[in-house]
Scaffold this active site. Structure first.
Site, PDB file in Angstrom:
ATOM      1  N   LYS A 283       3.291   3.769  -3.347  1.00  0.00           N
ATOM      2  CA  LYS A 283       3.004   3.770  -4.788  1.00  0.00           C
ATOM      3  C   LYS A 283       4.086   4.535  -5.532  1.00  0.00           C
ATOM      4  O   LYS A 283       4.706   5.434  -4.973  1.00  0.00           O
ATOM      5  CB  LYS A 283       1.657   4.477  -5.047  1.00  0.00           C
ATOM      6  CG  LYS A 283       0.437   3.705  -4.620  1.00  0.00           C
ATOM      7  CD  LYS A 283      -0.820   4.517  -4.947  1.00  0.00           C
ATOM      8  CE  LYS A 283      -2.080   3.800  -4.472  1.00  0.00           C
ATOM      9  NZ  LYS A 283      -2.351   2.537  -5.140  1.00  0.00           N
ATOM     10  N   ARG A 357      -9.843  -2.336   1.547  1.00  0.00           N
ATOM     11  CA  ARG A 357     -10.566  -3.507   2.073  1.00  0.00           C
ATOM     12  C   ARG A 357     -10.472  -3.566   3.587  1.00  0.00           C
ATOM     13  O   ARG A 357     -11.355  -4.104   4.241  1.00  0.00           O
ATOM     14  CB  ARG A 357     -10.044  -4.787   1.406  1.00  0.00           C
ATOM     15  CG  ARG A 357      -8.612  -5.102   1.674  1.00  0.00           C
ATOM     16  CD  ARG A 357      -8.009  -6.067   0.664  1.00  0.00           C
ATOM     17  NE  ARG A 357      -7.701  -5.423  -0.615  1.00  0.00           N
ATOM     18  CZ  ARG A 357      -7.168  -6.036  -1.659  1.00  0.00           C
ATOM     19  NH1 ARG A 357      -6.887  -7.330  -1.599  1.00  0.00           N
ATOM     20  NH2 ARG A 357      -6.913  -5.390  -2.766  1.00  0.00           N
TER      21      ARG A 357
END
Ligand code: BES
Ligand code: MN
Ligand code: ZN
Length: 503
Positions: A283, A357
């Site tokens: 990120k 996920r």
């Protein structure tokens, strides 16, 4: 915070501060249309002594009635309280339990900042007494939390005693207050966990906090480490954990009350990423510090299990938290890698930053293996849900309408803002892979839905709800009723949902 129900006359009660709500009786449509219309402010109480204290103030026209407007009167004449705090609640016709929660939080935050430690809140007669008591207690506890743990000048100001002035059957109202207290304290317990930075809230520490809580409230708790995660073939979970020096933790909390039927078994599965750097798909630095709250879904499940253990509904519940960091390193997984999930499905890793996920895929499948008949997961899963719903509503996804209806009912009752997003088969195209069964990132468009479609592959035909709380688990700016920082969103809805199975 000690909570007391009192049926006395508000004017007769001796207290540091009485709190009353001022409502605008004018038609809300007229208030919106005509900005200069004179407000018709009335106090939400039947107590005529308290009403007469405010008569001059209201007739002066100084009070607009706009939500959260504050007036504080000292030594109010004819009333035994030392102070009278007036908080405006907006239009009387629109005033609900949702607003009452926020007014109660505002009262607590206003008074505690002034060094006041106790208050007596007049429940507005327009809301059914039991609902009002719950809203006031929950709202007050939410307001009582501040996140500045590590400031040397932390004052740790808190309201210690809350009295609610109301009417009705005292025993019923006391029961409601006690339940609300458990829920509010559990929500603050969750916020405590989320607030900690990642160096003080590693997967191991999170597991220890869960264990300690479970011991205190009489829940079974097991914690599994890397060896067991690999042995159980949780390849999706492990693919995230493999890059970090901090050991992962699979936390399993069981609530199996005597007298509960064999089925249903509710599974609460939480994303517990104690820090999300993005991994090799790293990120940007700007705002990365906030990724300490990427374990909020997991913390919500730990807090919910606490509330459930104390409220004792007759239904079995299993709480599962998949806790790990998501780090880049020489051991980290790379884009293009293929991982085999516990269910046997193969996953092509497109973006290592779509890690939530992955851990949930194995968490959900494991919950089904443990016999869960209904699943709810909570996760700070996608930035895309913030694009879709902003910071106001959490996203709800469901693979079945009956399950959605059930959850939605609890959600509305709990007074938390959430909104359903779709899961049409068409979106399945977005997670197809050429080399494996599915990819872990379906690209930018409909990103929150793609993530949910991925999870759906692992919930399969078990009734399932997914809550994407990325935009709502952290309050960006402080509000009159809540501090900036962790919000504890979803806990109240989850507890109401679980209770719904027991009645
Ligand atoms: N933890 C983030 C999602 C997130 C974003 C939470 C903002 C809170 C605030 C999640 O793991 C993530 O990085 N998601 C990616 C997915 C993408 C790579 C498909 C995202 O949303 O950008
Ligand atoms: Mn991520
Ligand atoms: Zn994440």
């Amino acid at each position: 915070m000690k909570t007391t129900i009192s049926l006395s006359t508000p004017a007769e009660l001796e207290t540091e501060s009485l709190v009353a709500i001022a409502l605008n009786q004018a038609d809300p449509a007229q208030i919106d249309k005509n900005k200069d219309a004179k407000p018709q402010i009335k106090l939400a109480t039947a107590d005529s002594a308290v009403q007469s204290v405010t008569a001059d103030l209201f007739s002066s026209g100084e009070v607009t009635g706009k939500p959260f407007e504050i007036n504080l009167l000292h030594k109010p004449a004819g009333v035994k309280a030392k102070r009278l705090l007036l908080i405006s609640g907006g239009a009387a016709k629109k005033f609900t339990g949702y607003d009452l929660r926020r007014i109660a939080g505002t009262a607590v935050r206003t008074l505690k900042a002034r060094g006041i430690r106790s208050l007596a809140f007049i429940a507005p007669p327009g809301i059914p007494a039991e609902e009002a008591v719950r809203a006031i207690v929950e709202g007050a506890l939410v307001g009582n939390f501040d996140p500045d743990y590590y400031r040397s000048d932390r004052k740790d100001q808190k309201i210690d005693a809350l009295t609610i002035l109301t009417t009705g059957d005292k025993a019923t109202l006391e029961k409601a207050a006690n339940e609300a207290q458990v829920i509010g304290e559990s929500q603050n317990f969750t916020r405590d966990l989320v607030n900690e930075p990642s160096n003080r809230m590693t997967p191991t520490i999170l597991a220890d906090r869960a264990k300690k809580m479970c011991q205190e409230v009489g829940l079974k708790c097991e914690v599994y480490g890397a060896d067991k995660i690999k042995e159980m073939k949780m390849g999706a979970f492990w693919s995230v954990a493999q890059g970090s020096d901090e050991p992962p933790a699979l936390i399993v909390m069981r609530y199996e009350p005597a007298g509960a039927p064999e089925k249903p078994v509710l599974g609460l599965v939480g994303k517990g990423i104690t820090f999300d750097t993005g991994g090799i798909s790293i990120k940007p630095a700007d705002g990365m510090e906030k990724m300490k709250y990427d374990m909020a879904g997991g913390a919500t499940m730990i807090g919910a299990m606490r509330a459930i253990a104390l409220l004792k509904p007759k239904v079995k519940v299993i709480g599962i938290v998949c806790a790990t960091e998501n780090m880049p390193s020489g051991k980290a997984q790379k884009p293009g890698d293929v991982q085999i999930a516990m269910s046997g499905k193969s996953i092509e890793i497109i973006n290592t930053d779509a890690e939530g996920r992955l851990v949930l895929a194995d968490g959900l499948f494991y919950a089904r293996q443990l016999g869960c008949t209904h699943l709810v997961d909570a996760a700070t899963l996608t930035g895309a849900v913030v694009v879709a719903l902003g910071y106001t509503n959490a996203g709800i996804f469901a693979n079945e309408d009956a399950m959605y209806d059930r959850f939605r009912k609890a959600n509305v009752e709990a007074g938390e803002k959430m909104w359903r997003l779709p899961l049409d088969d068409e979106y399945k195209e977005n997670i197809k892979s050429t080399i494996a069964d599915i990819v872990n990132s379906g690209g930018r468009w409909g990103g929150a839905i793609n993530a949910a479609m991925f999870l759906k592959e692992f919930a399969e035909d078990t009734p399932w709800i997914h809550l994407d709380i990325a935009g709502t688990a952290w309050t960006e700016d402080q509000k009159p009723w809540i501090a900036k920082g962790p919000s504890g969103i979803a806990l109240r809805s989850l507890v109401a949902f679980v209770k719904g199975f027991a009645s």
